[in-house]
Design a protein around this motif. Structure first.
Motif, short mmCIF file in Angstrom:
data_model
loop_
_atom_site.label_atom_id
_atom_site.label_comp_id
_atom_site.label_asym_id
_atom_site.label_seq_id
_atom_site.Cartn_x
_atom_site.Cartn_y
_atom_site.Cartn_z
N SER A 91 0.86 -1.18 0.00
CA SER A 91 0.00 0.00 0.00
C SER A 91 0.90 1.24 0.00
O SER A 91 1.88 1.28 0.74
CB SER A 91 -0.90 0.00 1.25
OG SER A 91 -1.65 1.19 1.32
N THR A 92 0.56 2.21 -0.85
CA THR A 92 1.34 3.43 -0.94
C THR A 92 0.43 4.65 -0.83
O THR A 92 -0.77 4.57 -1.10
CB THR A 92 2.10 3.53 -2.27
OG1 THR A 92 1.15 3.49 -3.35
CG2 THR A 92 3.09 2.42 -2.45
N GLY A 93 1.01 5.78 -0.45
CA GLY A 93 0.23 6.99 -0.28
C GLY A 93 -0.12 7.68 -1.59
O GLY A 93 -1.14 8.36 -1.68
N ALA A 107 -0.50 -7.40 -5.71
CA ALA A 107 -1.60 -6.50 -5.39
C ALA A 107 -1.06 -5.22 -4.76
O ALA A 107 -0.08 -5.25 -4.03
CB ALA A 107 -2.56 -7.19 -4.43
N SER A 108 -1.72 -4.10 -5.06
CA SER A 108 -1.32 -2.84 -4.44
C SER A 108 -2.54 -1.95 -4.28
O SER A 108 -3.57 -2.14 -4.92
CB SER A 108 -0.23 -2.14 -5.26
OG SER A 108 -0.73 -1.75 -6.53
N HIS A 109 -2.39 -0.96 -3.40
CA HIS A 109 -3.47 -0.02 -3.09
C HIS A 109 -2.87 1.38 -2.95
O HIS A 109 -1.80 1.55 -2.37
CB HIS A 109 -4.15 -0.44 -1.78
CG HIS A 109 -5.01 0.61 -1.15
ND1 HIS A 109 -6.09 1.17 -1.79
CD2 HIS A 109 -4.95 1.20 0.08
CE1 HIS A 109 -6.66 2.06 -0.98
NE2 HIS A 109 -5.98 2.10 0.15
N ILE A 110 -3.58 2.36 -3.49
CA ILE A 110 -3.18 3.76 -3.33
C ILE A 110 -4.06 4.33 -2.21
O ILE A 110 -5.26 4.54 -2.40
CB ILE A 110 -3.38 4.57 -4.63
CG1 ILE A 110 -2.74 3.85 -5.83
CG2 ILE A 110 -2.83 5.98 -4.47
CD1 ILE A 110 -1.28 3.62 -5.74
N SER A 111 -3.46 4.57 -1.06
CA SER A 111 -4.23 4.97 0.12
C SER A 111 -4.50 6.46 0.21
O SER A 111 -5.32 6.90 1.02
CB SER A 111 -3.52 4.49 1.39
OG SER A 111 -2.28 5.15 1.53
N ASP A 120 -6.69 7.87 3.71
CA ASP A 120 -8.12 7.78 3.93
C ASP A 120 -8.89 7.29 2.70
O ASP A 120 -10.11 7.34 2.66
CB ASP A 120 -8.68 9.15 4.37
CG ASP A 120 -8.33 10.27 3.39
OD1 ASP A 120 -7.65 10.01 2.38
OD2 ASP A 120 -8.74 11.41 3.66
N ARG A 121 -8.17 6.82 1.71
CA ARG A 121 -8.80 6.36 0.48
C ARG A 121 -9.19 4.90 0.64
O ARG A 121 -8.36 4.06 1.01
CB ARG A 121 -7.82 6.53 -0.66
CG ARG A 121 -8.41 6.52 -2.03
CD ARG A 121 -7.26 6.77 -3.00
NE ARG A 121 -7.75 7.21 -4.28
CZ ARG A 121 -6.97 7.60 -5.25
NH1 ARG A 121 -5.66 7.63 -5.07
NH2 ARG A 121 -7.47 7.97 -6.40
#
Length: 198
Positions: A114-116, A162-166, A171-172
Motif C-alpha cells: 500500500s502506498t500513499g 496487489a497494491s493499493h493507493i491509500s 483515507d482512500r
C-alpha cells in the motif's frame, strides 16, 4: 496437503495493508485452504523497548514454526521510500535458519503493498520484497493480465502483486479493482500450493 495453510505475513501502520491481507485471505479460503494472517512487531530506536508477546489489536505475531510449515507465503508491507517497511525487513533478516534448512524451497509466494500516492514506489517495493523470497528458493508469482481488473484499475494493482493507493492522508478506500486483485492473488497462491504439493 500436510501444510494446508497459506501464511499472509504483513506489517501495517495505518490499516490499509491489514485490510488488503484480509481480502487476500478471502481469496485463499475461496480456493479451499486456510488463510493464516500474521503480523510482525514494530522496531524501536530505543534498545530497551520491548513489545508484548501478543499485540493488543489485530493479528498475532508470526512465529518461526508458522513460517517453516506454511504451504505458501504472501508478504505485505506499506511502502517506505520504495522499499518494504523496517519491521518486515527485520523479520525477514532473521529467517536464516529457514534458509539453511531449505524450509521454503519450492513453495509459492507473492507480495502486496500500500502506498500513499500513485507513484510512491509501489512497484519497486513489490520487487524488493521478492528478493529475499528468491533467496529462500520460493516460486514467485504475480497477477496475470487475464484478470481484467489489471486493465481497468485507475489506482493500485500491478502484475508484480496487489497494491493499493491509500492517498496522502491514508483515507482512500480500497477500490473495487484493488479488492478484486487482492482476492485473485490469494486464490492464485492457494491453487498453486495445491498443485505444487502433488
Amino acid at each position: 496437503m500436510s501444510d494446508s495453510y497459506i501464511l499472509v505475513l504483513y506489517y501495517s501502520r495505518k490499516g490499509a495493508t491489514r485490510e488488503m491481507a484480509q481480502l487476500i485471505g478471502r481469496g485463499i479460503e475461496a480456493a479451499g485452504l486456510e488463510a493464516r494472517l500474521r503480523t510482525v512487531p514494530p522496531v524501536s530506536a530505543t534498545c530497551e523497548a520491548t513489545e508484548p508477546v501478543i499485540p493488543e489489536l489485530g493479528d498475532i505475531y508470526c512465529g518461526e514454526q508458522e513460517l517453516k510449515s506454511c504451504a505458501g507465503l504472501i508478504l505485505g508491507s506499506p511502502t517506505r521510500f520504495g522499499n518494504m517497511a523496517a519491521p518486515l525487513k527485520y523479520f525477514i533478516d532473521n529467517t536464516s535458519s529457514s534458509w539453511l534448512n531449505g524450509d521454503l524451497i519450492g513453495k509459492p509466494a507473492a507480495v502486496f503493498t500500500s502506498t500513499g500516492s500513485m507513484h510512491g514506489g509501489q512497484e519497486s517495493t513489490l520487487l524488493s520484497m521478492m528478493l529475499p523470497l528468491l533467496h529462500h528458493g520460493m516460486v514467485i508469482t504475480g497477477i496475470p493480465y487475464s484478470e481484467n481488473a489489471l486493465h481497468e484499475t485507475q489506482s493500485g494493482g500491478t502484475p508484480y502483486g496487489a497494491s493499493h493507493i491509500s492517498g496522502t492522508h491514508h483515507d482512500r478506500n480500497i477500490s473495487a479493482e484493488e479488492q478484486h486483485l487482492c482476492t485473485a492473488l490469494g486464490k492464485r497462491i492457494a491453487e498453486l500450493a495445491q498443485k505444487l504439493s502433488h
